[in-house]
Design a protein around this motif. Sequence first.
Motif, PDB file in Angstrom:
ATOM      1  N   ASP A  52     -25.987 -40.166   4.579  1.00  0.00           N
ATOM      2  CA  ASP A  52     -25.572 -38.874   4.022  1.00  0.00           C
ATOM      3  C   ASP A  52     -26.746 -38.064   3.484  1.00  0.00           C
ATOM      4  O   ASP A  52     -26.547 -36.992   2.911  1.00  0.00           O
ATOM      5  CB  ASP A  52     -24.574 -39.091   2.865  1.00  0.00           C
ATOM      6  N   ALA A  53     -27.956 -38.600   3.614  1.00  0.00           N
ATOM      7  CA  ALA A  53     -29.124 -37.919   3.037  1.00  0.00           C
ATOM      8  C   ALA A  53     -29.860 -37.109   4.099  1.00  0.00           C
ATOM      9  O   ALA A  53     -29.944 -37.494   5.265  1.00  0.00           O
ATOM     10  CB  ALA A  53     -30.068 -38.946   2.418  1.00  0.00           C
ATOM     11  N   LEU A  54     -30.403 -35.972   3.686  1.00  0.00           N
ATOM     12  CA  LEU A  54     -31.212 -35.149   4.579  1.00  0.00           C
ATOM     13  C   LEU A  54     -32.516 -34.810   3.854  1.00  0.00           C
ATOM     14  O   LEU A  54     -32.489 -34.282   2.737  1.00  0.00           O
ATOM     15  CB  LEU A  54     -30.474 -33.866   4.961  1.00  0.00           C
ATOM     16  N   THR A  55     -33.639 -35.137   4.493  1.00  0.00           N
ATOM     17  CA  THR A  55     -34.935 -34.959   3.854  1.00  0.00           C
ATOM     18  C   THR A  55     -35.853 -34.159   4.761  1.00  0.00           C
ATOM     19  O   THR A  55     -35.855 -34.341   5.979  1.00  0.00           O
ATOM     20  CB  THR A  55     -35.598 -36.333   3.576  1.00  0.00           C
ATOM     21  N   LEU A  56     -36.647 -33.281   4.149  1.00  0.00           N
ATOM     22  CA  LEU A  56     -37.684 -32.551   4.889  1.00  0.00           C
ATOM     23  C   LEU A  56     -38.979 -33.357   4.846  1.00  0.00           C
ATOM     24  O   LEU A  56     -39.355 -33.873   3.798  1.00  0.00           O
ATOM     25  CB  LEU A  56     -37.897 -31.182   4.232  1.00  0.00           C
ATOM     26  N   GLY A  57     -39.669 -33.444   5.984  1.00  0.00           N
ATOM     27  CA  GLY A  57     -40.955 -34.151   6.011  1.00  0.00           C
ATOM     28  C   GLY A  57     -41.991 -33.388   6.808  1.00  0.00           C
ATOM     29  O   GLY A  57     -41.671 -32.436   7.535  1.00  0.00           O
ATOM     30  N   GLY A  58     -43.247 -33.819   6.679  1.00  0.00           N
ATOM     31  CA  GLY A  58     -44.308 -33.365   7.575  1.00  0.00           C
ATOM     32  C   GLY A  58     -44.982 -32.058   7.231  1.00  0.00           C
ATOM     33  O   GLY A  58     -46.182 -31.898   7.434  1.00  0.00           O
ATOM     34  N   ASN A  59     -44.213 -31.077   6.785  1.00  0.00           N
ATOM     35  CA  ASN A  59     -44.784 -29.767   6.452  1.00  0.00           C
ATOM     36  C   ASN A  59     -43.731 -29.003   5.641  1.00  0.00           C
ATOM     37  O   ASN A  59     -42.609 -29.473   5.461  1.00  0.00           O
ATOM     38  CB  ASN A  59     -45.168 -29.004   7.727  1.00  0.00           C
ATOM     39  N   THR A  60     -44.097 -27.817   5.223  1.00  0.00           N
ATOM     40  CA  THR A  60     -43.146 -26.972   4.502  1.00  0.00           C
ATOM     41  C   THR A  60     -42.142 -26.357   5.485  1.00  0.00           C
ATOM     42  O   THR A  60     -42.358 -26.338   6.695  1.00  0.00           O
ATOM     43  CB  THR A  60     -43.878 -25.827   3.787  1.00  0.00           C
TER      44      THR A  60
END
Lengths: 230, 230
Positions: free
Chosen positions: A197-205
């Motif tokens: 159920d989790a959503l995460t941003l990675g790698g860059n803005t």
Amino acid sequence: MPGDVLLLSNSRPPGGAEPFAHAREVLASHLGDRTVWFLPYAQADHDAYVAWVARALAPLDLRPLHREPDPASTAAHADAVFVGGGNTFRLLHDVRRLGILDALRGNDACRYTGSSAGTNLACPTVKTTNDMPIVDPGGLDALGRVPVQVNPHYLDPDPASTHQGETREERIREFHELNTVPVVGLREGAWLHRTGDALTLGGNTARLFRRGQEPTELAPGTDVSWLISS
Amino acid sequence: MPGDVLLLSNSRPPGGAEPFAHAREVLASHLGDRTVWFLPYAQADHDAYVAWVARALAPLDLRPLHREPDPASTAAHADAVFVGGGNTFRLLHDVRRLGILDALRGNDACRYTGSSAGTNLACPTVKTTNDMPIVDPGGLDALGRVPVQVNPHYLDPDPASTHQGETREERIREFHELNTVPVVGLREGAWLHRTGDALTLGGNTARLFRRGQEPTELAPGTDVSWLISS
């Protein structure tokens, strides 16, 4: 439980490094030692594209779906798929024609990885692609593996430009004149990773666009699970 | 004899000058003292767009088609139409829904002027638009008032860019992987003018793309009638 989803903005990091060199760790944790069926349909030359990606991602067990006798049936039972970039309209046209679109819709447990056009295909629709509509895809609805739209290769306006075409931000504003779904503009090198159920941003803005609101900036590592909670 | 056709790359010349300031002479010779029905459907705010254009084009007799009680019927009998820019998918969606697309198909004698999205609408299909597919247009076929495709706002690759999205030239190459029609990339300020059987480039240079051939450069004033001779 739906399979986890990893949506990359792009395959090539700036500077001409190996494809996916910027995303090795997240790809390894997302895919583990699964057999991964690769979909090269966004490109004209399927074999060349698969070879290029497989070389870069070795020792991942990457297999070319287009070489299967019945790609739709293989997709229907796949444990993991990886949909590569190219032209989104060609991709959607071909996966629809081959029955793969319906097969993937019926295989929600499948772990999904997308890059560029492959990321567009995981969204509710392909309405936030940057690509030229070189072929009629027979409708714009896509897989809906996440309930938000992604704009890959998100590009900030160039204040020095005299070009009179729309900026990317203007295009997304046009999208929100007719649609309500939030849009995540993933800059080069960024990704969205859905785990459970989790959503995460990675790698860059990234830049988040919501209808009727000012756009906001998201830092790498931001938990954006609220975007997918119903 | 089909009515003459003027296809502008863009409405605003670089530097923020008045819209169409770069094309006053050709617009005057193309439209004369005709009543010109203006189609603002590519923009969300029809009234504001018409007001902006009418002010810039005064004393041309420009009338807002969207204010007519039956726009399709007016279009069917129009002596001249001018289709403005914005989002090509919204434009095609709306002119189809309102019956204007069919009305214009049946009124080939009508003098046609297009800018940006309005230029895309005059081509055989809208497959060489740069716009985001924010709405499903119900098919990509357009008016075919010229037998070539135009790519408006044509933009040369920026050698300094580290962006990994496709360049415009790469997008048009993708178009030619699936289509055979030549594509004229009209740089900002350029137009194609069809008068009778003649087709001329004006205003700025353009880049011509033909399937299986190297792209070539066209100078302003070039007679490209061979592109439309059958």
